[in-house]
Design an enzyme around this catalytic site. Structure first.
Site, PDB file in Angstrom:
ATOM      1  N   GLU A 263      65.382  48.523 -20.119  1.00 58.99           N
ATOM      2  CA  GLU A 263      67.022  48.473 -20.287  1.00 58.99           C
ATOM      3  C   GLU A 263      67.262  48.196 -21.615  1.00 58.99           C
ATOM      4  O   GLU A 263      66.505  47.011 -22.096  1.00 58.99           O
ATOM      5  CB  GLU A 263      67.391  47.295 -19.552  1.00 58.99           C
ATOM      6  CG  GLU A 263      67.512  47.555 -17.922  1.00 58.99           C
ATOM      7  CD  GLU A 263      67.842  46.745 -16.944  1.00 58.99           C
ATOM      8  OE1 GLU A 263      67.841  45.654 -17.325  1.00 58.99           O
ATOM      9  OE2 GLU A 263      68.278  47.274 -16.002  1.00 58.99           O
ATOM     10  N   HIS A 282      72.560  47.029 -18.533  1.00 52.79           N
ATOM     11  CA  HIS A 282      72.643  45.791 -17.947  1.00 52.79           C
ATOM     12  C   HIS A 282      73.667  44.792 -18.605  1.00 52.79           C
ATOM     13  O   HIS A 282      73.056  43.819 -18.918  1.00 52.79           O
ATOM     14  CB  HIS A 282      71.149  45.270 -17.865  1.00 52.79           C
ATOM     15  CG  HIS A 282      70.859  44.236 -16.796  1.00 52.79           C
ATOM     16  ND1 HIS A 282      69.745  44.301 -16.176  1.00 52.79           N
ATOM     17  CD2 HIS A 282      71.750  43.460 -16.156  1.00 52.79           C
ATOM     18  CE1 HIS A 282      70.001  43.190 -15.167  1.00 52.79           C
ATOM     19  NE2 HIS A 282      71.010  42.655 -15.234  1.00 52.79           N
TER      20      HIS A 282
HETATM   21  P1  NAD Z   1      73.642  37.663  -3.332  1.00 46.87           P
HETATM   22  O1  NAD Z   1      72.332  37.156  -2.631  1.00 46.87           O
HETATM   23  O2  NAD Z   1      74.931  36.710  -3.129  1.00 46.87           O
HETATM   24  O3  NAD Z   1      74.063  38.863  -2.315  1.00 46.87           O
HETATM   25  C1  NAD Z   1      73.217  39.861  -1.912  1.00 46.87           C
HETATM   26  C2  NAD Z   1      73.394  40.530  -0.576  1.00 46.87           C
HETATM   27  O4  NAD Z   1      72.365  41.609  -0.259  1.00 46.87           O
HETATM   28  C3  NAD Z   1      73.087  39.400   0.696  1.00 46.87           C
HETATM   29  O5  NAD Z   1      74.260  39.318   1.340  1.00 46.87           O
HETATM   30  C4  NAD Z   1      72.249  40.121   1.404  1.00 46.87           C
HETATM   31  O6  NAD Z   1      72.113  39.524   2.721  1.00 46.87           O
HETATM   32  C5  NAD Z   1      72.304  41.498   1.070  1.00 46.87           C
HETATM   33  N1  NAD Z   1      70.731  42.209   1.306  1.00 46.87           N
HETATM   34  C6  NAD Z   1      69.736  41.638   0.906  1.00 46.87           C
HETATM   35  N2  NAD Z   1      68.724  42.349   1.314  1.00 46.87           N
HETATM   36  C7  NAD Z   1      69.281  43.667   2.034  1.00 46.87           C
HETATM   37  C8  NAD Z   1      68.829  45.013   2.543  1.00 46.87           C
HETATM   38  N3  NAD Z   1      67.725  45.119   2.723  1.00 46.87           N
HETATM   39  N4  NAD Z   1      69.943  45.595   2.880  1.00 46.87           N
HETATM   40  C9  NAD Z   1      71.305  45.082   2.924  1.00 46.87           C
HETATM   41  N5  NAD Z   1      71.826  44.095   2.310  1.00 46.87           N
HETATM   42  C10 NAD Z   1      70.660  43.233   1.902  1.00 46.87           C
HETATM   43  O7  NAD Z   1      73.769  38.233  -4.660  1.00 46.87           O
HETATM   44  P2  NAD Z   1      74.734  38.435  -5.549  1.00 46.87           P
HETATM   45  O8  NAD Z   1      75.224  37.632  -6.614  1.00 46.87           O
HETATM   46  O9  NAD Z   1      75.847  39.375  -4.974  1.00 46.87           O
HETATM   47  O10 NAD Z   1      73.983  39.647  -6.697  1.00 46.87           O
HETATM   48  C11 NAD Z   1      73.409  40.924  -6.022  1.00 46.87           C
HETATM   49  C12 NAD Z   1      72.621  41.539  -6.903  1.00 46.87           C
HETATM   50  O11 NAD Z   1      73.128  42.184  -8.331  1.00 46.87           O
HETATM   51  C13 NAD Z   1      71.332  40.353  -7.512  1.00 46.87           C
HETATM   52  O12 NAD Z   1      70.270  40.401  -6.720  1.00 46.87           O
HETATM   53  C14 NAD Z   1      71.103  41.037  -8.786  1.00 46.87           C
HETATM   54  O13 NAD Z   1      70.159  41.946  -8.669  1.00 46.87           O
HETATM   55  C15 NAD Z   1      72.165  41.942  -9.055  1.00 46.87           C
HETATM   56  N6  NAD Z   1      73.105  41.509 -10.634  1.00 46.87           N
HETATM   57  C16 NAD Z   1      73.146  42.314 -11.495  1.00 46.87           C
HETATM   58  C17 NAD Z   1      73.871  41.967 -12.827  1.00 46.87           C
HETATM   59  C18 NAD Z   1      74.292  42.816 -13.803  1.00 46.87           C
HETATM   60  O14 NAD Z   1      74.539  42.282 -14.886  1.00 46.87           O
HETATM   61  N7  NAD Z   1      74.425  44.066 -13.429  1.00 46.87           N
HETATM   62  C19 NAD Z   1      74.300  40.556 -12.681  1.00 46.87           C
HETATM   63  C20 NAD Z   1      74.074  39.707 -11.609  1.00 46.87           C
HETATM   64  C21 NAD Z   1      73.323  40.093 -10.197  1.00 46.87           C
END
Ligand code: NAD
Length: 308
Positions: A263, A282
């Site tokens: 990234e 990212h």
């Molecule tokens: P979160 O933990 O609140 O939500 C994740 C959801 O995914 C949960 O509700 C969980 O039940 C669900 N989940 C887990 N495994 C699963 C599966 N196998 N099938 C279906 N659902 C499943 O997290 P969030 O704050 O919403 O963040 C989500 C993701 O976004 C993070 O894990 C991170 O990788 C990514 N993120 C990216 C950035 C970016 O800059 N692009 C920034 C922050 C987070």
């Protein structure tokens, strides 16, 4: 005094808050290469932490990571060495969900593509470059956590989208039901969600279960001219399969913030050869507001853990 090393570039709000409270070794300080010798705590964003790091860092008590994804840290190793690992969930949820919409509009209305053509002085036959409306479309949200729920709410409020949700592990948090905020239809079958959605937006963590979750088979199930948005983690959408689904003309476009190998990705990355891919490095959580709040939260959390 406890000694804290800042191992990535942070917004100054956190390091400034720690000044005078701890001995702070700022990011970029030459002493940071020997942090294992005497760190009580470390602040990280993307810096990986491995078994070897934890084994060498004899004094280390706590790691606090900005953001929610902790796949860069060997959590089992940290546990074995008695080191507390914390993150800052929720703070960047609005920013990342905004990025999902930014990418969706950039793809559907070809914003970067037109921009490139205008700058290059290319003639543009507009009827050959029509976009797609988001209004009233069906959006499949994979992972309805902090970010997924907010993305769903934004797609619905802005474009009256029908929301389909897939999240078998969903559970109410702190007695609140986040799903209640967004009218949606819950599907327990990911294949069904893929085949009914005009746009897929991915918001699950990267785990053994979610790696390659969106692969050739599921992309093929999508409607012709479907759109894929990934602001979650590289590796959840299989990049080679996405490339083929776009290059064959089956999908209309994709907006990708997160990448599997590097990234930002190398310039030679096959997805970057396609005009209907919008790429960001990212940067989903990259607003001034979230960086300021997260940096402060990391510093306060680390201080509080070290105070015991
Ligand atoms: P979160 O933990 O609140 O939500 C994740 C959801 O995914 C949960 O509700 C969980 O039940 C669900 N989940 C887990 N495994 C699963 C599966 N196998 N099938 C279906 N659902 C499943 O997290 P969030 O704050 O919403 O963040 C989500 C993701 O976004 C993070 O894990 C991170 O990788 C990514 N993120 C990216 C950035 C970016 O800059 N692009 C920034 C922050 C987070």
């Amino acid at each position: 005094m406890k000694r804290i090393y800042v191992l990535d570039a942070f917004h100054p709000s956190g390091p400034e808050w720690l000044e005078g409270k701890v001995e702070l070794i700022p990011f970029g300080d030459p002493r940071a290469k020997n942090w294992h010798e005497d760190a009580d705590g470390v602040m990280v964003r993307m810096h990986p932490l491995t078994e070897d790091d934890f084994a060498r860092a004899g004094r280390l008590k706590a790691v606090v990571k900005q953001g929610v994804g902790v796949n860069t840290i060997d959590l089992d190793a940290a546990r074995r060495h008695g080191i507390t690992v914390a993150n800052t969930p929720g703070i960047n949820s609005e920013a990342v969900s905004e990025m999902a919409l930014a990418l969706a509009l950039a793809v559907t209305r070809r914003v970067p593509q037109f921009d490139r053509m205008i700058r290059a002085g290319e003639p543009i036959e507009r009827p050959k470059f029509l976009g797609f409306a988001l209004q009233g479309k069906t959006v499949g949200v994979i992972g309805m956590g902090n970010i997924g729920v907010r993305a769903a709410r934004k797609f619905q409020a802005a474009f009256d989208c029908r929301i389909l949700a897939y999240d078998p592990y969903y559970a109410p948090r702190n007695g609140k039901d986040p799903w209640a905020q967004v009218p949606h239809e819950r599907l327990d079958d990911l294949d069904a969600l893929c085949s009914q959605s005009d746009l897929l937006t991915v918001h699950v963590p990267l785990t053994d279960q979610t790696r390659d979750m969106i692969s050739a088979k599921r992309l093929a199930l999508m409607k012709p001219n479907g759109i894929v948005i990934n602001v979650s983690r590289g590796g959840i959408v299989n990049e080679a399969d996405l490339h083929d689904a776009l290059a064959s003309g089956h999908l209309f476009g994709a907006g990708i913030d997160v990448w599997t190998e590097r990234e930002p990705p190398e310039q030679s990355h096959p997805l970057l050869s396609l005009p209907n891919v919008v790429a960001t490095p990212h940067a989903g959580g990259g607003t001034v507001e979230t960086q300021q709040q997260s940096s402060l939260k990391v510093a306060q959390e680390l201080y509080s853990i070290l105070q015991g």
